[in-house]
Design an enzyme around this catalytic site. Sequence first.
Site, PDB file in Angstrom:
ATOM      1  N   LYS A 192     -24.644  18.483  28.045  1.00  0.00           N
ATOM      2  CA  LYS A 192     -24.389  18.407  26.594  1.00  0.00           C
ATOM      3  C   LYS A 192     -25.733  18.110  25.937  1.00  0.00           C
ATOM      4  O   LYS A 192     -26.197  16.970  25.917  1.00  0.00           O
ATOM      5  CB  LYS A 192     -23.380  17.288  26.324  1.00  0.00           C
ATOM      6  CG  LYS A 192     -22.501  17.493  25.100  1.00  0.00           C
ATOM      7  CD  LYS A 192     -23.232  17.579  23.786  1.00  0.00           C
ATOM      8  CE  LYS A 192     -23.644  16.260  23.209  1.00  0.00           C
ATOM      9  NZ  LYS A 192     -24.550  16.393  22.054  1.00  0.00           N
ATOM     10  N   GLU A 267     -30.834   6.029  30.391  1.00  0.00           N
ATOM     11  CA  GLU A 267     -32.260   5.942  30.002  1.00  0.00           C
ATOM     12  C   GLU A 267     -32.297   5.852  28.492  1.00  0.00           C
ATOM     13  O   GLU A 267     -32.061   6.847  27.791  1.00  0.00           O
ATOM     14  CB  GLU A 267     -33.019   7.181  30.462  1.00  0.00           C
ATOM     15  CG  GLU A 267     -33.396   7.111  31.926  1.00  0.00           C
ATOM     16  CD  GLU A 267     -34.181   8.337  32.374  1.00  0.00           C
ATOM     17  OE1 GLU A 267     -34.103   8.651  33.568  1.00  0.00           O
ATOM     18  OE2 GLU A 267     -34.835   8.972  31.538  1.00  0.00           O
ATOM     19  N   CYS A 301     -39.746   7.982  24.116  1.00  0.00           N
ATOM     20  CA  CYS A 301     -39.158   6.704  24.556  1.00  0.00           C
ATOM     21  C   CYS A 301     -40.219   5.764  25.107  1.00  0.00           C
ATOM     22  O   CYS A 301     -40.115   4.553  24.959  1.00  0.00           O
ATOM     23  CB  CYS A 301     -38.079   6.954  25.592  1.00  0.00           C
ATOM     24  SG  CYS A 301     -38.694   7.794  27.051  1.00  0.00           S
ATOM     25  N   GLU A 398     -36.799  -0.106  17.461  1.00  0.00           N
ATOM     26  CA  GLU A 398     -37.393   1.180  17.834  1.00  0.00           C
ATOM     27  C   GLU A 398     -37.415   2.090  16.600  1.00  0.00           C
ATOM     28  O   GLU A 398     -36.362   2.447  16.072  1.00  0.00           O
ATOM     29  CB  GLU A 398     -36.573   1.841  18.944  1.00  0.00           C
ATOM     30  CG  GLU A 398     -37.203   3.123  19.447  1.00  0.00           C
ATOM     31  CD  GLU A 398     -36.332   3.876  20.445  1.00  0.00           C
ATOM     32  OE1 GLU A 398     -35.121   4.017  20.196  1.00  0.00           O
ATOM     33  OE2 GLU A 398     -36.878   4.328  21.470  1.00  0.00           O
TER      34      GLU A 398
HETATM   35  P1  NAD Z   1     -28.676   9.632  20.714  1.00  0.00           P
HETATM   36  O1  NAD Z   1     -28.298   8.455  21.523  1.00  0.00           O
HETATM   37  O2  NAD Z   1     -28.240   9.700  19.301  1.00  0.00           O
HETATM   38  O3  NAD Z   1     -28.149  10.974  21.394  1.00  0.00           O
HETATM   39  C1  NAD Z   1     -28.432  11.295  22.741  1.00  0.00           C
HETATM   40  C2  NAD Z   1     -27.348  12.225  23.235  1.00  0.00           C
HETATM   41  O4  NAD Z   1     -26.125  11.493  23.318  1.00  0.00           O
HETATM   42  C3  NAD Z   1     -27.065  13.413  22.308  1.00  0.00           C
HETATM   43  O5  NAD Z   1     -26.799  14.560  23.084  1.00  0.00           O
HETATM   44  C4  NAD Z   1     -25.827  12.957  21.571  1.00  0.00           C
HETATM   45  O6  NAD Z   1     -25.040  14.017  21.079  1.00  0.00           O
HETATM   46  C5  NAD Z   1     -25.094  12.191  22.657  1.00  0.00           C
HETATM   47  N1  NAD Z   1     -24.110  11.230  22.162  1.00  0.00           N
HETATM   48  C6  NAD Z   1     -24.144  10.501  21.026  1.00  0.00           C
HETATM   49  N2  NAD Z   1     -23.038   9.732  20.924  1.00  0.00           N
HETATM   50  C7  NAD Z   1     -22.284   9.978  22.028  1.00  0.00           C
HETATM   51  C8  NAD Z   1     -21.042   9.495  22.506  1.00  0.00           C
HETATM   52  N3  NAD Z   1     -20.323   8.593  21.820  1.00  0.00           N
HETATM   53  N4  NAD Z   1     -20.572   9.952  23.683  1.00  0.00           N
HETATM   54  C9  NAD Z   1     -21.295  10.845  24.403  1.00  0.00           C
HETATM   55  N5  NAD Z   1     -22.464  11.366  23.988  1.00  0.00           N
HETATM   56  C10 NAD Z   1     -22.974  10.930  22.822  1.00  0.00           C
HETATM   57  O7  NAD Z   1     -30.252   9.741  20.863  1.00  0.00           O
HETATM   58  P2  NAD Z   1     -31.222  10.733  20.120  1.00  0.00           P
HETATM   59  O8  NAD Z   1     -31.339  10.260  18.705  1.00  0.00           O
HETATM   60  O9  NAD Z   1     -30.827  12.141  20.413  1.00  0.00           O
HETATM   61  O10 NAD Z   1     -32.583  10.454  20.912  1.00  0.00           O
HETATM   62  C11 NAD Z   1     -33.429   9.413  20.624  1.00  0.00           C
HETATM   63  C12 NAD Z   1     -33.173   8.238  21.540  1.00  0.00           C
HETATM   64  O11 NAD Z   1     -33.285   8.625  22.896  1.00  0.00           O
HETATM   65  C13 NAD Z   1     -34.203   7.128  21.345  1.00  0.00           C
HETATM   66  O12 NAD Z   1     -33.583   5.865  21.350  1.00  0.00           O
HETATM   67  C14 NAD Z   1     -35.092   7.273  22.554  1.00  0.00           C
HETATM   68  O13 NAD Z   1     -35.783   6.115  22.932  1.00  0.00           O
HETATM   69  C15 NAD Z   1     -34.126   7.705  23.588  1.00  0.00           C
HETATM   70  N6  NAD Z   1     -34.832   8.347  24.691  1.00  0.00           N
HETATM   71  C16 NAD Z   1     -34.946   7.663  25.873  1.00  0.00           C
HETATM   72  C17 NAD Z   1     -35.648   8.220  26.929  1.00  0.00           C
HETATM   73  C18 NAD Z   1     -35.797   7.480  28.241  1.00  0.00           C
HETATM   74  O14 NAD Z   1     -36.163   8.112  29.216  1.00  0.00           O
HETATM   75  N7  NAD Z   1     -35.546   6.189  28.311  1.00  0.00           N
HETATM   76  C19 NAD Z   1     -36.254   9.471  26.778  1.00  0.00           C
HETATM   77  C20 NAD Z   1     -36.139  10.128  25.559  1.00  0.00           C
HETATM   78  C21 NAD Z   1     -35.418   9.551  24.529  1.00  0.00           C
END
Ligand code: NAD
Length: 504
Positions: A192, A267, A301, A398
């Site tokens: 997804k 992550e 991240c 963040e």
């Molecule tokens: P997000 O958490 O909003 O979304 C991530 C994914 O989760 C998307 O595909 C989204 O559609 C899905 N999602 C959201 N709510 C959900 C739910 N209730 N159930 C299942 N899936 C759901 O994050 P974002 O805004 O897309 O990305 C930014 C975030 O990702 C930042 O916090 C960043 O630090 C983190 N990130 C972490 C890493 C790491 O390796 N630790 C790497 C890249 C990004």
Amino acid sequence: MSERLNANLAKAQQYLARFRRAAVPHFIDGAPRASESGETFATRSPIDNESLASVAAGGAAEVAAAATAAQRAFPAWRDFPNDKRRSLLHAIADAIEGRAEEIALVESVDSGQPIRFMAAAAKRGAENFRFFADKAPEARNGLSLPAREHVNYTLRQPIGPVAAITPWNTPFMLSTWKIAPALAAGCTVVHKPAEWSPLTATLLAEICCAAGLPAGVLNTVHGYGETAGRALTEHEAIKAVALVGGSATGSRIMEQAAPTLKRLHLELGGKNPVVVFEDADLDRALDAVVFMIYSLNGERCTSSSRLLVQQSIHDEFLERLAARVAKIKVGHPLDPDTEIGPLIHPDHVDKVLGYFALARNEHVDVRVGGAKAAAGGNYVLPTVFAGARNELRVAQEEIFGPVLTVIPFADEQEALALANGVRYGLAGYLWTNDVGRAHRFAQKLDVGMVWVNSENNRHLPTPFGGMKASGMGRDGGDYSFDFYMETKNICVALGLHKVPTLGR
Ligand code: NAD
């Protein structure tokens, strides 16, 4: 407009034309598929917020179809011969490299990430496939644990169909980072992708299928987190969920996945400290500090978003930093000279601008930037907040943009307290030429990964992941296989040992 930008624009338009012609479908059971409901959502380019494509919006029906396909495909993929699995994953890597230009340009336009970084997206994605392809043949190996009257041995077996849920910041690379080890382990996958930059996920599904990955082994369902994502984390057939995303999303997924007791790898976000001591090589430290917060638009991240700098060198280091940041080139992401492109979405721009206002309200010195860039739209200036205190929200939360918060410290003890004084614990960076301090400090940092006298440097066998609000679990190398596989112990009697008797 530079010639190179024009050339990239022209090529990008050619690659994007297909997405504009018809709604981008899901990819389920080896074939493109629209949503049952016919619903779509628009993916917009951060460059101008114009629609690039309408994308099928998945829900429970599409997730069920994809999860069922993944379940059906699982036994044959689990039992797929090792040498063939290895060759097939290498063939996928070859095909990714073959479409490197397309992946880079589409990714850059869909995500706003500068082409100077996205040019490597396909290469890094292909490396992920090659690395895990080569590891696949030994992934099932285990231990021999002999006892007096028995021999025990362990083996690893793929856990089953898994979900990979990925974010928008570097979508192609991160998707391959999750999907390649899952496939190498023998799992089938439902992916997804994030709704703000979904296009290259479709390229990946197509590439895998064209390279010969059997139908149902990799399925892609587009859609929103609350609908498609939620349905996926709740589906009975899915045995594990690998999420890369925000911390709040991690918590929600833990709840959603609890009734079906799925294994989770989360992550999540970070507020990573980079600690610069007075004895460091300050030229190298400065390069790394600037790179680790302003590359990838700061939407990273592992960005070093909190600079802790020793009091004795603070003013001079800050001055040099400010001069460098003021010169960073903000511009069109397809311009090879651009260092910072537009942020992903107007909502995200509002979030970042909100922190600029907050900093001013908290009487933080906005030393550089702190405003939208002249280019308009989603462009913001690289920003330095100076003289901050660790308890302020700009030092704790963040921001996920090109924003660095600088905090002075007196000595090692204070630096450690500041570094660990956040809810996150993903990465830490340390600059010192004192060997003892480097080890001492690194060991005490509450983070999953520490880089000493270096920027974030990728080595695929190493564990990647965080602690505290930055998540749980590790991947990379064998750690990925531990997540995607079950370890089974088999105990065999060597002879006629005494079996306890009851009811004689
Ligand atoms: P997000 O958490 O909003 O979304 C991530 C994914 O989760 C998307 O595909 C989204 O559609 C899905 N999602 C959201 N709510 C959900 C739910 N209730 N159930 C299942 N899936 C759901 O994050 P974002 O805004 O897309 O990305 C930014 C975030 O990702 C930042 O916090 C960043 O630090 C983190 N990130 C972490 C890493 C790491 O390796 N630790 C790497 C890249 C990004």
